[in-house]
Design a protein around this motif. Structure first.
Motif, short mmCIF file in Angstrom:
data_model
loop_
_atom_site.label_atom_id
_atom_site.label_comp_id
_atom_site.label_asym_id
_atom_site.label_seq_id
_atom_site.Cartn_x
_atom_site.Cartn_y
_atom_site.Cartn_z
N PHE A 113 23.56 -67.59 134.62
CA PHE A 113 22.33 -66.97 135.12
C PHE A 113 22.63 -65.59 135.72
O PHE A 113 21.90 -64.63 135.50
CB PHE A 113 21.67 -67.86 136.18
CG PHE A 113 21.30 -69.22 135.67
CD1 PHE A 113 20.56 -69.38 134.51
CD2 PHE A 113 21.69 -70.36 136.35
CE1 PHE A 113 20.21 -70.63 134.04
CE2 PHE A 113 21.34 -71.61 135.90
CZ PHE A 113 20.60 -71.76 134.73
N PHE A 114 23.71 -65.51 136.49
CA PHE A 114 24.11 -64.23 137.09
C PHE A 114 24.33 -63.18 136.00
O PHE A 114 23.87 -62.04 136.12
CB PHE A 114 25.38 -64.41 137.92
CG PHE A 114 25.98 -63.11 138.38
CD1 PHE A 114 25.39 -62.39 139.41
CD2 PHE A 114 27.12 -62.60 137.77
CE1 PHE A 114 25.93 -61.19 139.83
CE2 PHE A 114 27.66 -61.40 138.19
CZ PHE A 114 27.07 -60.69 139.22
N GLY A 115 25.04 -63.56 134.92
CA GLY A 115 25.30 -62.63 133.83
C GLY A 115 24.03 -62.12 133.19
O GLY A 115 23.88 -60.92 132.93
N GLU A 116 23.08 -63.03 132.97
CA GLU A 116 21.84 -62.60 132.32
C GLU A 116 21.00 -61.72 133.25
O GLU A 116 20.39 -60.74 132.81
CB GLU A 116 21.02 -63.81 131.85
CG GLU A 116 19.90 -63.41 130.94
CD GLU A 116 19.36 -64.53 130.10
OE1 GLU A 116 18.22 -64.36 129.60
OE2 GLU A 116 20.03 -65.57 129.90
N ILE A 117 20.98 -62.02 134.53
CA ILE A 117 20.26 -61.18 135.48
C ILE A 117 20.88 -59.78 135.51
O ILE A 117 20.17 -58.77 135.48
CB ILE A 117 20.24 -61.84 136.88
CG1 ILE A 117 19.35 -63.08 136.87
CG2 ILE A 117 19.77 -60.85 137.94
CD1 ILE A 117 19.50 -63.99 138.07
N LEU A 118 22.21 -59.72 135.56
CA LEU A 118 22.90 -58.43 135.54
C LEU A 118 22.58 -57.67 134.26
O LEU A 118 22.35 -56.45 134.29
CB LEU A 118 24.41 -58.63 135.68
CG LEU A 118 25.28 -57.38 135.66
CD1 LEU A 118 24.89 -56.42 136.78
CD2 LEU A 118 26.75 -57.77 135.78
N GLU A 119 22.56 -58.36 133.14
CA GLU A 119 22.22 -57.74 131.86
C GLU A 119 20.89 -57.00 131.94
O GLU A 119 20.78 -55.85 131.54
CB GLU A 119 22.04 -58.82 130.78
CG GLU A 119 23.20 -59.11 129.95
CD GLU A 119 22.85 -60.18 128.94
OE1 GLU A 119 22.32 -59.81 127.86
OE2 GLU A 119 23.09 -61.36 129.20
#
Length: 152
Positions: A113-119
């Motif tokens: 989830f963190f990765g997708e939010i950062l994306e």
């Protein structure tokens, strides 16, 4: 920016589903809502970038674009690596809850989830449009809520 968006959509819609092992079936209503959201958002982002967004000469060298693109790229790498870790948590036929280890899971319980939010915040910075920022905020609220549930 449009290429970044299309790359992610292709990964999420075509590659990711082929990599998933057996699991719980997705309820049809959830599938339809997700499909409608993706179609609407894809149209909104595509229309915004191809029709309304204007960028000054040299935009690709601007610090906002470079920082945003790097945020998007790092977020995508975290997301893909985290998905890989999650897919390989259990051996075939194994059930039960397992805590993911490795990668960003060592720092945050919802690394995917963190990765997708950062994306999507990187994408919003690179695009500098209200539509891309709105999508980043939606992603934060939706995935942030899911991350909180997974953490508990």
């Amino acid at each position: 920016n449009t290429i970044n968006f299309l790359f992610f959509v292709c990964y999420r819609a075509l590659i990711f589903p082929l990599l998933i092992r057996e699991g719980k079936p997705t309820p049809f209503f959830t599938f339809v809502l997700a499909l409608l959201f993706c179609v609407f958002n894809g149209y909104l982002q595509g229309r915004s970038l191809t029709t309304y967004a204007t960028y000054p000469p040299g935009w690709l060298g601007d610090s906002r674009f470079i920082t945003g693109f790097l945020g998007w790229l790092i977020g995508m790498a975290i997301n893909i690596h985290s998905d890989h870790i999650l897919r390989n948590l259990r051996k075939p036929g194994e059930t039960g809850y397992k805590i993911p280890r490795g990668g960003m899971f060592e720092y945050v319980s919802g690394a995917n989830f963190f990765g997708e939010i950062l994306e999507w915040f990187g994408f919003a910075l690179a695009c500098c449009t209200i539509e891309s920022f709105a999508f980043a905020l939606c992603t934060l609220f939706i995935l942030g809520s899911r991350a909180r549930q997974h953490h508990k």
